[in-house]
Design a protein around this motif. Structure first.
Motif, mmCIF file in Angstrom:
data_model
loop_
_atom_site.group_PDB
_atom_site.id
_atom_site.type_symbol
_atom_site.label_atom_id
_atom_site.label_comp_id
_atom_site.label_asym_id
_atom_site.label_seq_id
_atom_site.Cartn_x
_atom_site.Cartn_y
_atom_site.Cartn_z
ATOM 1 N N VAL A 198 21.243 -21.854 42.972
ATOM 2 C CA VAL A 198 20.330 -22.223 44.389
ATOM 3 C C VAL A 198 19.437 -20.985 44.527
ATOM 4 C CG1 VAL A 198 20.530 -23.018 46.425
ATOM 5 C CG2 VAL A 198 22.416 -23.216 45.220
ATOM 6 N N GLY A 241 21.329 -18.904 47.067
ATOM 7 C CA GLY A 241 20.174 -19.675 47.923
ATOM 8 C C GLY A 241 20.572 -20.381 49.212
ATOM 9 N N ALA A 242 20.180 -19.892 50.338
ATOM 10 C CA ALA A 242 20.699 -20.653 51.548
ATOM 11 C C ALA A 242 19.383 -21.484 51.937
ATOM 12 C CB ALA A 242 20.933 -19.597 52.599
ATOM 13 N N VAL A 243 19.826 -22.757 52.141
ATOM 14 C CA VAL A 243 18.727 -23.825 52.501
ATOM 15 C C VAL A 243 19.288 -24.646 53.622
ATOM 16 C CG1 VAL A 243 17.450 -25.858 52.002
ATOM 17 C CG2 VAL A 243 18.108 -24.102 50.114
ATOM 18 N N THR A 244 20.622 -25.235 53.577
ATOM 19 C CA THR A 244 21.141 -26.122 54.427
ATOM 20 C C THR A 244 21.739 -25.477 55.851
ATOM 21 O OG1 THR A 244 22.177 -27.177 52.443
ATOM 22 C CG2 THR A 244 22.926 -28.042 54.545
ATOM 23 N N LYS A 248 22.646 -27.675 61.679
ATOM 24 C CA LYS A 248 22.055 -28.954 62.265
ATOM 25 C C LYS A 248 22.536 -29.551 63.473
ATOM 26 C CE LYS A 248 22.082 -30.957 57.954
ATOM 27 N NZ LYS A 248 22.009 -30.998 56.579
ATOM 28 N N ARG A 262 23.141 -35.042 64.839
ATOM 29 C CA ARG A 262 21.928 -35.542 64.283
ATOM 30 C C ARG A 262 21.051 -36.474 64.915
ATOM 31 N NH1 ARG A 262 23.564 -33.906 58.988
ATOM 32 N NH2 ARG A 262 25.012 -32.147 59.824
ATOM 33 N N HIS A 291 27.809 -24.367 53.675
ATOM 34 C CA HIS A 291 28.057 -24.980 52.177
ATOM 35 C C HIS A 291 27.455 -24.037 51.243
ATOM 36 C CE1 HIS A 291 28.360 -28.714 54.443
ATOM 37 N NE2 HIS A 291 27.211 -28.719 54.589
ATOM 38 N N GLN A 292 27.288 -22.399 51.471
ATOM 39 C CA GLN A 292 26.673 -21.763 50.760
ATOM 40 C C GLN A 292 27.434 -21.357 49.230
ATOM 41 O OE1 GLN A 292 23.389 -20.695 51.193
ATOM 42 N NE2 GLN A 292 24.166 -22.628 52.485
ATOM 43 N N SER A 293 26.850 -21.466 48.334
ATOM 44 C CA SER A 293 27.693 -21.472 46.976
ATOM 45 C C SER A 293 27.470 -20.050 46.367
ATOM 46 C CB SER A 293 27.082 -22.519 45.801
ATOM 47 O OG SER A 293 27.007 -23.756 46.288
ATOM 48 N N ARG A 342 34.231 -25.242 43.040
ATOM 49 C CA ARG A 342 33.112 -24.713 43.555
ATOM 50 C C ARG A 342 33.371 -23.933 44.997
ATOM 51 N NH1 ARG A 342 30.246 -30.160 42.164
ATOM 52 N NH2 ARG A 342 28.288 -29.302 43.365
ATOM 53 N N HIS A 353 26.595 -34.763 47.348
ATOM 54 C CA HIS A 353 25.908 -34.191 48.312
ATOM 55 C C HIS A 353 25.116 -32.864 47.893
ATOM 56 C CE1 HIS A 353 27.036 -36.597 51.702
ATOM 57 N NE2 HIS A 353 28.353 -36.384 51.428
ATOM 58 N N GLY A 384 21.391 -32.276 47.767
ATOM 59 C CA GLY A 384 20.960 -33.263 48.761
ATOM 60 C C GLY A 384 21.650 -34.603 48.501
ATOM 61 N N SER A 385 21.963 -35.273 49.834
ATOM 62 C CA SER A 385 22.676 -36.456 49.904
ATOM 63 C C SER A 385 21.530 -37.408 49.235
ATOM 64 C CB SER A 385 23.132 -36.822 50.926
ATOM 65 O OG SER A 385 23.690 -35.959 51.938
ATOM 66 N N GLN A 429 20.374 -40.389 49.954
ATOM 67 C CA GLN A 429 19.507 -40.908 50.960
ATOM 68 C C GLN A 429 18.097 -40.242 50.801
ATOM 69 O OE1 GLN A 429 19.713 -43.873 52.054
ATOM 70 N NE2 GLN A 429 17.602 -43.840 53.226
HETATM 71 C C1 FAD Z 1 29.707 -28.332 46.480
HETATM 72 C C2 FAD Z 1 28.394 -28.081 47.245
HETATM 73 C C3 FAD Z 1 27.860 -26.850 47.164
HETATM 74 C C4 FAD Z 1 26.313 -26.712 47.978
HETATM 75 N N1 FAD Z 1 25.811 -25.177 47.788
HETATM 76 C C5 FAD Z 1 24.730 -25.020 48.568
HETATM 77 C C6 FAD Z 1 24.079 -23.919 48.543
HETATM 78 O O1 FAD Z 1 24.477 -22.978 47.731
HETATM 79 N N2 FAD Z 1 23.064 -23.745 49.307
HETATM 80 C C7 FAD Z 1 22.670 -24.633 50.451
HETATM 81 O O2 FAD Z 1 21.804 -24.352 51.105
HETATM 82 N N3 FAD Z 1 23.515 -25.662 50.332
HETATM 83 C C8 FAD Z 1 24.442 -25.971 49.684
HETATM 84 N N4 FAD Z 1 24.827 -27.350 49.683
HETATM 85 C C9 FAD Z 1 24.557 -28.404 50.773
HETATM 86 C C10 FAD Z 1 23.874 -29.547 50.420
HETATM 87 O O3 FAD Z 1 22.451 -29.429 50.068
HETATM 88 C C11 FAD Z 1 24.176 -30.647 51.542
HETATM 89 O O4 FAD Z 1 25.708 -30.896 51.363
HETATM 90 C C12 FAD Z 1 23.415 -31.704 51.354
HETATM 91 O O5 FAD Z 1 22.118 -31.463 51.406
HETATM 92 C C13 FAD Z 1 23.673 -32.569 52.477
HETATM 93 O O6 FAD Z 1 23.604 -32.059 53.651
HETATM 94 P P1 FAD Z 1 24.956 -32.259 54.603
HETATM 95 O O7 FAD Z 1 26.058 -31.682 53.852
HETATM 96 O O8 FAD Z 1 24.627 -31.201 56.012
HETATM 97 O O9 FAD Z 1 25.228 -33.549 54.953
HETATM 98 P P2 FAD Z 1 24.705 -34.353 56.294
HETATM 99 O O10 FAD Z 1 23.302 -34.208 56.617
HETATM 100 O O11 FAD Z 1 25.698 -34.352 57.352
HETATM 101 O O12 FAD Z 1 25.166 -35.818 55.506
HETATM 102 C C14 FAD Z 1 26.038 -36.865 55.739
HETATM 103 C C15 FAD Z 1 25.479 -38.233 55.608
HETATM 104 O O13 FAD Z 1 24.743 -38.422 56.733
HETATM 105 C C16 FAD Z 1 23.518 -39.022 56.428
HETATM 106 N N5 FAD Z 1 22.478 -38.219 57.442
HETATM 107 C C17 FAD Z 1 22.679 -37.044 57.901
HETATM 108 N N6 FAD Z 1 21.601 -36.879 58.677
HETATM 109 C C18 FAD Z 1 21.158 -38.099 58.889
HETATM 110 C C19 FAD Z 1 19.734 -38.407 59.677
HETATM 111 N N7 FAD Z 1 19.266 -37.544 60.525
HETATM 112 N N8 FAD Z 1 19.550 -39.741 59.911
HETATM 113 C C20 FAD Z 1 19.917 -40.602 58.792
HETATM 114 N N9 FAD Z 1 21.265 -40.436 58.132
HETATM 115 C C21 FAD Z 1 21.529 -38.918 58.288
HETATM 116 C C22 FAD Z 1 23.109 -38.432 54.891
HETATM 117 O O14 FAD Z 1 22.523 -39.332 54.331
HETATM 118 C C23 FAD Z 1 24.672 -38.414 54.609
HETATM 119 O O15 FAD Z 1 24.971 -39.943 54.151
HETATM 120 C C24 FAD Z 1 25.998 -27.481 48.956
HETATM 121 C C25 FAD Z 1 26.891 -28.650 48.876
HETATM 122 C C26 FAD Z 1 27.923 -28.974 48.234
HETATM 123 C C27 FAD Z 1 28.723 -30.322 48.789
#
Ligand code: FAD
Length: 481
Positions: free
Chosen positions: A105, A148-151, A154, A157, A188-190, A256, A448, A451-452, A454
């Motif tokens: 990342v 890398g820290a992106v998520t 929030k 929602r 979720h920071q890897s 992971r 996920h 990015g999920s 969607q």
């Molecule tokens: C194993 C693993 C490693 C990861 N490593 C990293 C990392 O190193 N660095 C980093 O930055 N991130 C990391 N991530 C994060 C990953 O990018 C996110 O899990 C992903 O972007 C989804 O975000 P979320 O987990 O917040 O899920 P959510 O946003 O909670 O999503 C859950 C569901 O809700 C839906 N949803 C959410 N918000 C809305 C909305 N406003 N409107 C409609 N639908 C919605 C989504 O489509 C999905 O179906 C990691 C994730 C995993 C699982």
């Protein structure tokens, strides 16, 4: 010291003192903690692979900044060949680790920043790109591990960013002549717990009025004000209670491992700030990061995982004596189809990539194929796991412990009744590997991570050029508008 050894990396981690919690307890030493150790060893393996002559071409590259040979995780892709090699690195490291390349990342954030800071300097006359290159040079010269820290956290929602506690998104809480202060949390920071540095970028598109959230920066592990809370689950507990790690499905490298990374007014000197208030560039930053990350983490990485699962499934069928059964072969073929479809999209994303923006020297993958790679993986991976579960049989989830082969009272029974075409021990070991994948954390992780789906569907719809397709259909139908 352009390429550090695995041992030099381990020593650098031992010198860090992160405020880190795992399973409700403070971790004082990541190198001896049974769970954290797996993250250290995974990252160390990346250093080892870079020094292995068999993988030089994939794992290393000549820096465009220093002219030295560096780890590809710190490289900015400057050609189609670089993009292809970047994807190959993701595939190779997944095959070797069976878990995250915890530098992935960070690598993709660096590429997105290289592209966007170049564009900002060109259009705004800022010095972000100069700063960024100085920081990247420091990373390359010291071969530092970067997460890398992106998520962002929030929060609810249903609510807009302005309606939730600002801490739900990492933001600037203050600034002075020397730098900025940041608050909030990334989830979720890897691998951040054992990285040397973390690159932080905003998690989404921002609008005017949201300037304080429009920040990108680098922060050293253990900087004052950072707290890490590691993930903890049944696999962590199993690892903690295990006397012999060879009982486990992925003995050395584990799951992971991720963490929450909390920032409480952490000071970031200006030299490490690469975006500060320019909301209009946040969309470009996140979408360029996504292009890289969907090709690498979303596509290539999971093809490497699939290779492990498919290989373990073949072995499980050979050990049980079902390898010549037609429907087992059909299932294996189906697994290969899912995996190689994602692989093909990954290669297409690299080959059809281009310089973005023109003149920057930074190459990014093709958006359409990168998104298709990730989405193909997301759906295909569940199928691969289901098919592996079918081939492996109930033993994947009902197997006794390998310890029962050591206990004199149970050993004769286990040896006798779990032997098939091969020994009970081989069957138990491969069942543990398949348990790790089919009954572990990898389903939602693959869905996920990057990015999920969607998010990819939205990107695909945007990239699809439906107007062009309408024109094609009109021409066939003889419709003139
Ligand atoms: C194993 C693993 C490693 C990861 N490593 C990293 C990392 O190193 N660095 C980093 O930055 N991130 C990391 N991530 C994060 C990953 O990018 C996110 O899990 C992903 O972007 C989804 O975000 P979320 O987990 O917040 O899920 P959510 O946003 O909670 O999503 C859950 C569901 O809700 C839906 N949803 C959410 N918000 C809305 C909305 N406003 N409107 C409609 N639908 C919605 C989504 O489509 C999905 O179906 C990691 C994730 C995993 C699982």
């Amino acid at each position: 010291m352009a390429l550090r050894s695995a041992q030099e990396y381990r020593q650098s981690v031992a010198a860090q003192k992160p405020r880190l919690f795992l399973g409700g307890k403070k971790v004082e030493d990541v190198s001896s903690d049974p769970v954290m150790k797996s993250v250290v060893e995974s990252t160390a393996k990346i250093y080892e692979l870079a020094k292995d002559p068999r993988y030089t071409d994939i794992m290393t590259v000549r820096s465009h900044l220093t002219g030295e040979i560096i780890n590809r995780n710190l490289h900015v892709a400057g050609s189609i060949d670089d993009l292809e090699k970047r994807a190959e690195m993701a595939l190779l490291t997944s095959q070797k680790l069976g878990t995250c390349n915890y530098r992935c990342v960070g690598a993709d954030c660096l590429n997105a920043l290289a592209s966007v800071t170049w564009e900002m300097d060109k259009t705004k006359g800022s010095d972000y790109h100069g700063r960024f290159n100085r920081f990247l040079t420091y990373l390359q010269e010291n071969d530092l591990a970067c997460s890398g820290a992106v998520t962002d956290a929030k929060g609810d929602r249903n609510k807009k960013m302005s309606e939730v506690d600002p801490d739900m998104y990492v933001h600037m809480s203050d600034m002075n002549d020397d730098g900025i202060f940041v608050r909030g949390a990334k989830l979720h920071q890897s691998g951040a717990t054992v990285a040397n540095e973390t690159i932080v970028i905003p998690g989404g598109f921002l609008r005017p009025g949201e300037e304080k959230f429009a920040i990108a920066f680098a922060v050293a592990n253990s900087a004052p004000g950072i707290t890490y809370i590691a993930q903890h689950n049944a696999f962590s507990a199993e690892r903690e209670s295990c006397e012999d790690i060879y009982e486990l499905g992925n003995p050395v490298f584990g799951q992971r491992e991720t963490c929450m990374m909390i920032f409480e007014d952490v000071f970031i000197p200006w030299e490490r700030v690469f975006l500060c208030g320019e909301t209009e560039y946040t969309g470009k930053l996140i979408s360029r990061f996504a292009k890289m990350h969907r090709m690498n983490c979303g596509g290539a990485c999971k093809v490497g995982f699939a290779d492990i699962i498919i290989g373990a499934s073949v072995l499980a069928s050979e050990y049980s004596g079902t390898d010549k059964v037609p429907h087992i072969r059909e299932m294996l073929t189906e697994m290969v189809r899912h995996s190689e479809a994602a692989h093909a999209c990954t290669i297409a994303a690299a080959v059809k990539g281009n310089e973005e923006p023109a003149g920057s020297g930074v190459f990014l993958p093709n958006d359409m194929f990168g998104n298709v790679a990730k989405i193909t993986t997301a759906y295909g991976f569940w199928q691969i796991m289901a098919l592996a579960g079918d081939i492996g049989g109930g033993l994947i989830v009902t197997a006794p412990s390998l310890k029962d082969l050591k206990n004199e009272e149970t050993r004769p029974y286990v040896e006798k009744y779990l032997a098939a075409a091969e020994s009970a021990e081989k069957r138990l070991r491969i069942s543990k590997v398949l348990q790790n994948w089919t009954a572990g954390l990898h389903g939602p992780g693959t869905w996920h991570g990057a990015g999920s789906p969607q998010a990819q569907k939205i990107a695909l719809y945007r990239a699809a050029n439906l107007e062009e397709k309408k024109a094609i259909a009109r021409e066939i139908a003889g419709i003139e508008d």
